[in-house]
Design a protein around this motif. Structure first.
Motif, short mmCIF file in Angstrom:
data_model
loop_
_atom_site.label_atom_id
_atom_site.label_comp_id
_atom_site.label_asym_id
_atom_site.label_seq_id
_atom_site.Cartn_x
_atom_site.Cartn_y
_atom_site.Cartn_z
N PRO A 112 -52.63 7.09 14.09
CA PRO A 112 -52.47 8.47 13.61
C PRO A 112 -51.22 8.63 12.74
CG PRO A 112 -51.89 8.31 15.95
CD PRO A 112 -52.40 6.96 15.55
N GLU A 113 -51.22 9.66 11.93
CA GLU A 113 -50.04 10.00 11.11
C GLU A 113 -48.95 10.61 11.99
OE1 GLU A 113 -49.35 9.48 8.03
OE2 GLU A 113 -51.28 8.81 7.26
N GLY A 114 -47.74 10.62 11.46
CA GLY A 114 -46.65 11.39 12.06
C GLY A 114 -45.95 10.75 13.26
N LEU A 115 -46.13 9.44 13.44
CA LEU A 115 -45.46 8.79 14.58
C LEU A 115 -44.07 8.29 14.18
CD1 LEU A 115 -48.40 6.66 16.06
CD2 LEU A 115 -47.53 8.84 16.91
N LYS A 116 -43.17 8.26 15.16
CA LYS A 116 -41.83 7.70 14.97
C LYS A 116 -41.75 6.36 15.70
CE LYS A 116 -39.10 10.71 16.92
NZ LYS A 116 -40.00 11.43 17.81
N GLU A 117 -40.74 5.59 15.35
CA GLU A 117 -40.52 4.31 16.05
C GLU A 117 -40.37 4.56 17.56
OE1 GLU A 117 -37.71 0.31 15.81
OE2 GLU A 117 -36.96 2.18 14.93
N HIS A 118 -41.01 3.74 18.35
CA HIS A 118 -40.98 3.77 19.83
C HIS A 118 -41.78 4.92 20.45
CE1 HIS A 118 -38.06 0.69 19.25
NE2 HIS A 118 -37.03 1.48 19.04
N ASP A 119 -42.52 5.68 19.61
CA ASP A 119 -43.38 6.73 20.19
C ASP A 119 -44.50 6.08 21.01
OD1 ASP A 119 -42.12 8.97 19.28
OD2 ASP A 119 -43.55 9.42 17.66
N ALA B 290 -37.15 3.28 31.69
CA ALA B 290 -37.84 4.59 31.72
C ALA B 290 -36.84 5.73 31.70
CB ALA B 290 -38.73 4.68 32.96
N GLU B 291 -35.74 5.56 32.44
CA GLU B 291 -34.73 6.63 32.51
C GLU B 291 -34.11 6.85 31.13
OE1 GLU B 291 -30.66 7.81 34.92
OE2 GLU B 291 -31.73 6.00 35.49
N GLY B 292 -34.19 8.05 30.65
CA GLY B 292 -33.58 8.38 29.35
C GLY B 292 -34.48 8.12 28.16
N TYR B 293 -35.71 7.61 28.41
CA TYR B 293 -36.61 7.30 27.28
C TYR B 293 -36.89 8.56 26.44
CZ TYR B 293 -40.91 6.77 24.64
OH TYR B 293 -41.84 6.81 23.63
N GLU B 294 -37.31 9.63 27.11
CA GLU B 294 -37.68 10.87 26.38
C GLU B 294 -36.48 11.42 25.62
OE1 GLU B 294 -40.62 11.98 26.11
OE2 GLU B 294 -41.80 11.26 27.81
N ASP B 295 -35.33 11.40 26.27
CA ASP B 295 -34.11 11.94 25.67
C ASP B 295 -33.74 11.15 24.41
OD1 ASP B 295 -32.05 13.84 25.81
OD2 ASP B 295 -30.66 12.29 26.54
N ARG B 296 -33.80 9.82 24.52
CA ARG B 296 -33.46 8.97 23.36
C ARG B 296 -34.46 9.21 22.21
NH1 ARG B 296 -31.42 5.56 27.51
NH2 ARG B 296 -33.46 4.68 28.03
N GLN B 297 -35.75 9.36 22.55
CA GLN B 297 -36.75 9.62 21.50
C GLN B 297 -36.47 10.95 20.80
OE1 GLN B 297 -37.95 6.67 20.79
NE2 GLN B 297 -39.87 7.62 20.21
N ALA B 298 -36.15 11.96 21.60
CA ALA B 298 -35.90 13.30 21.04
C ALA B 298 -34.70 13.28 20.09
CB ALA B 298 -35.66 14.30 22.16
N LYS B 299 -33.70 12.45 20.42
CA LYS B 299 -32.48 12.38 19.59
C LYS B 299 -32.59 11.35 18.47
CE LYS B 299 -29.36 13.76 23.32
NZ LYS B 299 -28.41 13.23 24.34
N GLY B 300 -33.72 10.62 18.44
CA GLY B 300 -33.88 9.59 17.41
C GLY B 300 -32.99 8.39 17.63
N GLU B 301 -32.61 8.16 18.89
CA GLU B 301 -31.76 7.00 19.22
C GLU B 301 -32.64 5.79 19.55
OE1 GLU B 301 -28.28 9.75 21.30
OE2 GLU B 301 -29.39 8.30 22.52
N GLN B 302 -32.04 4.60 19.44
CA GLN B 302 -32.77 3.38 19.81
C GLN B 302 -32.99 3.34 21.32
OE1 GLN B 302 -34.30 0.69 18.20
NE2 GLN B 302 -34.15 2.16 16.52
N GLN B 303 -34.11 2.77 21.72
CA GLN B 303 -34.40 2.65 23.15
C GLN B 303 -33.64 1.47 23.76
OE1 GLN B 303 -35.93 4.67 25.16
NE2 GLN B 303 -36.51 6.07 23.53
N LYS B 304 -33.34 1.63 25.05
CA LYS B 304 -32.70 0.54 25.79
C LYS B 304 -33.80 -0.43 26.20
CE LYS B 304 -29.33 -0.20 29.43
NZ LYS B 304 -28.84 0.25 30.72
N GLN B 305 -33.74 -1.65 25.67
CA GLN B 305 -34.84 -2.61 25.85
C GLN B 305 -34.49 -3.72 26.84
OE1 GLN B 305 -36.99 -4.19 22.59
NE2 GLN B 305 -36.52 -2.51 21.21
N LEU B 306 -35.52 -4.21 27.49
CA LEU B 306 -35.43 -5.42 28.31
C LEU B 306 -36.43 -6.40 27.71
CD1 LEU B 306 -35.49 -4.55 32.12
CD2 LEU B 306 -33.76 -5.85 30.94
N SER B 307 -35.98 -7.32 26.88
CA SER B 307 -36.87 -8.30 26.30
C SER B 307 -36.00 -9.33 25.60
CB SER B 307 -37.81 -7.66 25.27
OG SER B 307 -37.09 -7.33 24.11
N LYS B 308 -36.67 -10.28 24.94
CA LYS B 308 -35.93 -11.29 24.17
C LYS B 308 -35.45 -10.72 22.84
CE LYS B 308 -38.17 -14.86 22.49
NZ LYS B 308 -38.89 -16.15 22.33
#
Length: 314
Positions: free
Chosen positions: A126-133, A226-244
């Motif tokens: 769909p149109e209108g998505l942001k990174e990490h949505d 999961a904690e803070g995911y919505e808040d970071r998305q709303a502010k356009g901040e990068q998500q805290k990741q657990l990966s390589k």
């Protein structure tokens, strides 16, 4: 900190073959495989020069736990885990595709979307998505399995048209992929994590579709806190990741993306130790269990001893 295991060089009784992958050494015994998870680390399809202590143990143990927790959904290849770094299992005939499934617009999918694509592997976005949505529903975006170089995106239609997988088998692979992702999402949520995307590999053993390789590890999956995911998305901040991903980001920041002529940056002892600690954190967050380090000088000796005891029973 213990030195990482770069390679194994076992000559085992009844051994019929040995294959060295990017991060694993695979010994064959007829219809049985013995996989040693070394501490080699790869990024951008390149094996980096320094091993990461305990990385192999982290990945092997997470995979063992996750395969055990999903075996009611689909049969898997595991027969036994005789050592923290070793899995013994059935030698399957692999399908030549990897089943990537995405719940969020992140990584490769985001880069394609940002560059204007609205279809990924034949799946409309769909149109209108942001990174990490979060995507409206998880999407399956398969890739071909390249023996050398990069895996390539491919659509369901193209897989069937090229005869890579029969239509009947592909339908089952998609069904298993969705069910496994649903289970992985639930297991992640129990640990305060979001399973963002992951890949599954399947093969056939005696005609039965079987889950192979590793499952829900930080090398095959991406997690957000999961904690803070919505808040970071709303502010356009990068998500805290657990990966390589943090290793890839470090390489990019130091001018390396696996392209011709690029030099791998120097991996200092401090950097190697920090990556090792990060992998241990990944293990503890994903499993909810405490990681037990073997600080013995001769970890290779321990692996060989445990392997030899198991080989006798094959």
């Amino acid at each position: 900190m213990s030195k990482g295991i770069k390679y194994t060089d076992f000559n085992l009784p009844k051994q019929t073959n040995k294959y060295v992958g990017k991060v694993r050494d695979v010994y064959s015994f007829g219809d049985t495989l013995l996989m040693v998870a070394t501490d080699r680390i790869s990024a951008f399809d390149v094996v980096l020069p320094e091993p990461i202590p305990f990385k192999g143990q982290v990945l092997n143990q997470i995979a063992a736990i996750m395969l055990e927790k999903t075996k009611d959904i689909v049969p898997n290849w595991v027969l036994s885990v005789p050592d923290p770094n070793v899995t013994i299992g059935k030698k399957c005939e692999p399908f030549p595709v990897e089943m990537v499934i995405r719940g969020y617009l992140t990584g490769h999918a985001w880069r394609e979307y940002r560059d204007g694509k609205r279809t990924l592997c034949g799946v409309p976005l769909p149109e209108g998505l942001k990174e990490h949505d979060k995507l409206p529903n998880p999407i399956v975006t398969p890739t071909t399995k390249a023996h050398e170089g990069h895996d390539e995106d491919i659509s369901r239609e193209e897989i069937i048209r090229q005869g890579l997988v029969s239509e009947a088998d592909y339908v089952k692979l998609e069904e298993y992929t969705h069910k496994l992702f649903e289970r992985g999402t639930k297991l992640a949520a129990e640990q305060g994590l979001i399973l963002v995307d992951t890949k599954y590999e399947f093969g056939k053993f005696n005609g039965t579709i079987t889950l192979i390789d590793e499952v829900h590890t930080p090398d095959s999956s991406r997690y957000f806190y999961a904690e803070g995911y919505e808040d970071r998305q709303a502010k356009g901040e990068q998500q805290k990741q657990l990966s390589k991903e943090f290793v890839r980001q470090w390489l990019i920041a130091n001018g390396f993306q696996g392209k011709e002529g690029q030099q791998i940056p120097e991996m200092t002892e401090e950097f190697v130790d920090s990556v090792s600690e990060r992998y241990i954190e990944l293990f503890e967050r994903i499993t909810g269990m405490m990681f037990i380090k073997d600080t013995a000088e001769n970890i290779l000796g321990r692996i060989k001893k445990n392997v030899l005891k198991t080989i006798e029973k094959l």
